[in-house]
Design a protein around this motif. Structure first.
Motif, PDB file in Angstrom:
ATOM      1  N   GLN A 157      25.593   5.195  20.772  1.00  0.00           N
ATOM      2  CA  GLN A 157      25.345   5.561  19.378  1.00  0.00           C
ATOM      3  C   GLN A 157      23.888   5.252  19.012  1.00  0.00           C
ATOM      4  OE1 GLN A 157      28.369   3.316  17.264  1.00  0.00           O
ATOM      5  NE2 GLN A 157      29.521   5.185  16.860  1.00  0.00           N
ATOM      6  N   SER A 158      23.365   6.043  18.094  1.00  0.00           N
ATOM      7  CA  SER A 158      21.990   5.831  17.635  1.00  0.00           C
ATOM      8  C   SER A 158      21.952   4.692  16.617  1.00  0.00           C
ATOM      9  CB  SER A 158      21.438   7.103  17.009  1.00  0.00           C
ATOM     10  OG  SER A 158      22.125   7.373  15.795  1.00  0.00           O
ATOM     11  N   ARG A 159      20.753   4.252  16.303  1.00  0.00           N
ATOM     12  CA  ARG A 159      20.593   3.189  15.307  1.00  0.00           C
ATOM     13  C   ARG A 159      21.134   3.630  13.944  1.00  0.00           C
ATOM     14  NH1 ARG A 159      16.609  -0.954  16.772  1.00  0.00           N
ATOM     15  NH2 ARG A 159      15.834  -0.474  18.840  1.00  0.00           N
ATOM     16  N   GLN A 160      20.913   4.890  13.611  1.00  0.00           N
ATOM     17  CA  GLN A 160      21.392   5.402  12.329  1.00  0.00           C
ATOM     18  C   GLN A 160      22.923   5.389  12.274  1.00  0.00           C
ATOM     19  OE1 GLN A 160      20.154   9.371  11.401  1.00  0.00           O
ATOM     20  NE2 GLN A 160      20.817   9.228   9.279  1.00  0.00           N
ATOM     21  N   GLY A 183      26.336  -1.123   8.362  1.00  0.00           N
ATOM     22  CA  GLY A 183      25.408  -1.450   7.292  1.00  0.00           C
ATOM     23  C   GLY A 183      24.084  -1.930   7.858  1.00  0.00           C
ATOM     24  N   THR A 184      23.195  -2.329   6.978  1.00  0.00           N
ATOM     25  CA  THR A 184      21.885  -2.818   7.384  1.00  0.00           C
ATOM     26  C   THR A 184      22.029  -4.193   8.029  1.00  0.00           C
ATOM     27  OG1 THR A 184      20.910  -1.661   5.518  1.00  0.00           O
ATOM     28  CG2 THR A 184      19.569  -3.356   6.547  1.00  0.00           C
ATOM     29  N   PRO A 185      21.397  -4.410   9.168  1.00  0.00           N
ATOM     30  CA  PRO A 185      21.543  -5.714   9.831  1.00  0.00           C
ATOM     31  C   PRO A 185      20.915  -6.840   9.024  1.00  0.00           C
ATOM     32  CG  PRO A 185      19.892  -4.400  10.951  1.00  0.00           C
ATOM     33  CD  PRO A 185      20.517  -3.519   9.920  1.00  0.00           C
ATOM     34  N   THR A 186      21.476  -8.028   9.207  1.00  0.00           N
ATOM     35  CA  THR A 186      20.939  -9.205   8.546  1.00  0.00           C
ATOM     36  C   THR A 186      19.562  -9.527   9.084  1.00  0.00           C
ATOM     37  OG1 THR A 186      23.187 -10.051   8.440  1.00  0.00           O
ATOM     38  CG2 THR A 186      21.446 -11.599   7.962  1.00  0.00           C
ATOM     39  N   THR A 187      19.405  -9.382  10.401  1.00  0.00           N
ATOM     40  CA  THR A 187      18.142  -9.730  11.036  1.00  0.00           C
ATOM     41  C   THR A 187      17.662  -8.603  11.934  1.00  0.00           C
ATOM     42  OG1 THR A 187      18.878 -12.012  11.107  1.00  0.00           O
ATOM     43  CG2 THR A 187      16.976 -11.461  12.440  1.00  0.00           C
ATOM     44  N   GLU A 188      16.465  -8.119  11.677  1.00  0.00           N
ATOM     45  CA  GLU A 188      15.759  -7.196  12.558  1.00  0.00           C
ATOM     46  C   GLU A 188      14.462  -7.899  12.927  1.00  0.00           C
ATOM     47  OE1 GLU A 188      15.518  -2.771  11.923  1.00  0.00           O
ATOM     48  OE2 GLU A 188      16.391  -3.370  10.009  1.00  0.00           O
ATOM     49  N   SER A 189      14.431  -8.508  14.091  1.00  0.00           N
ATOM     50  CA  SER A 189      13.292  -9.307  14.494  1.00  0.00           C
ATOM     51  C   SER A 189      12.143  -8.430  14.984  1.00  0.00           C
ATOM     52  CB  SER A 189      13.695 -10.275  15.601  1.00  0.00           C
ATOM     53  OG  SER A 189      12.582 -10.965  16.086  1.00  0.00           O
TER      54      SER A 189
END
Length: 140
Positions: free
Chosen positions: A45-48, A55-61
């Protein structure tokens, strides 16, 4: 006299803050992800698509661009009730794998145990609280 009143009021405030009469807010932090949501994840699956499911991740480092973390914790009256974590790993912007820890099965029952009784068809009737009883006594 004013100094005595100020000291008495301060002492009373300190006393009451330690005895549990002060309301402590329920603290929800992070993304509430259930096992039902994770079953919709598929490799490739794609990121979208992942963002639509979880939902939007809590952490995108910035340092780990191919890793999204979904963490959640719930504290009630200062005591931890539940926490869980989901980590999704990407390769070439496609889901490669994910790891989960302590995910709840459904959003209602695991989030608040009081809702479990209501969902099973029962009623939450613990009777009036001691604070309500005190208020009723005071009004008499």
């Amino acid at each position: 006299m004013r100094l005595f009143s100020l000291i008495a009021a301060s002492a009373l405030a300190v006393f009451l803050s330690g005895c549990g009469l002060v309301y402590k807010m329920e603290v929800n932090q992070g993304n509430y992800v259930t096992q039902d949501m994770v079953t919709k994840l598929k490799e490739g699956q794609s990121r979208q698509q992942v963002r639509l499911v979880l939902g939007t991740p809590t952490t995108e480092s910035v340092f780990h661009k191919d890793r999204w973390d979904y963490a959640y914790s719930l504290e009630r009256r200062g005591s931890p009730i539940t926490s869980h974590k989901l980590t999704v790993l990407f390769v070439d912007d496609k889901v490669q794998s994910w790891t989960v820890a302590n995910l709840p099965t459904s959003p209602v029952v695991d989030r608040d145990p009081a809702y479990a009784i209501l969902e099973k068809g029962g009623s939450k009737d613990d009777g009036p609280s001691w604070w309500s009883k005190l208020g009723d006594w005071w009004r008499k």
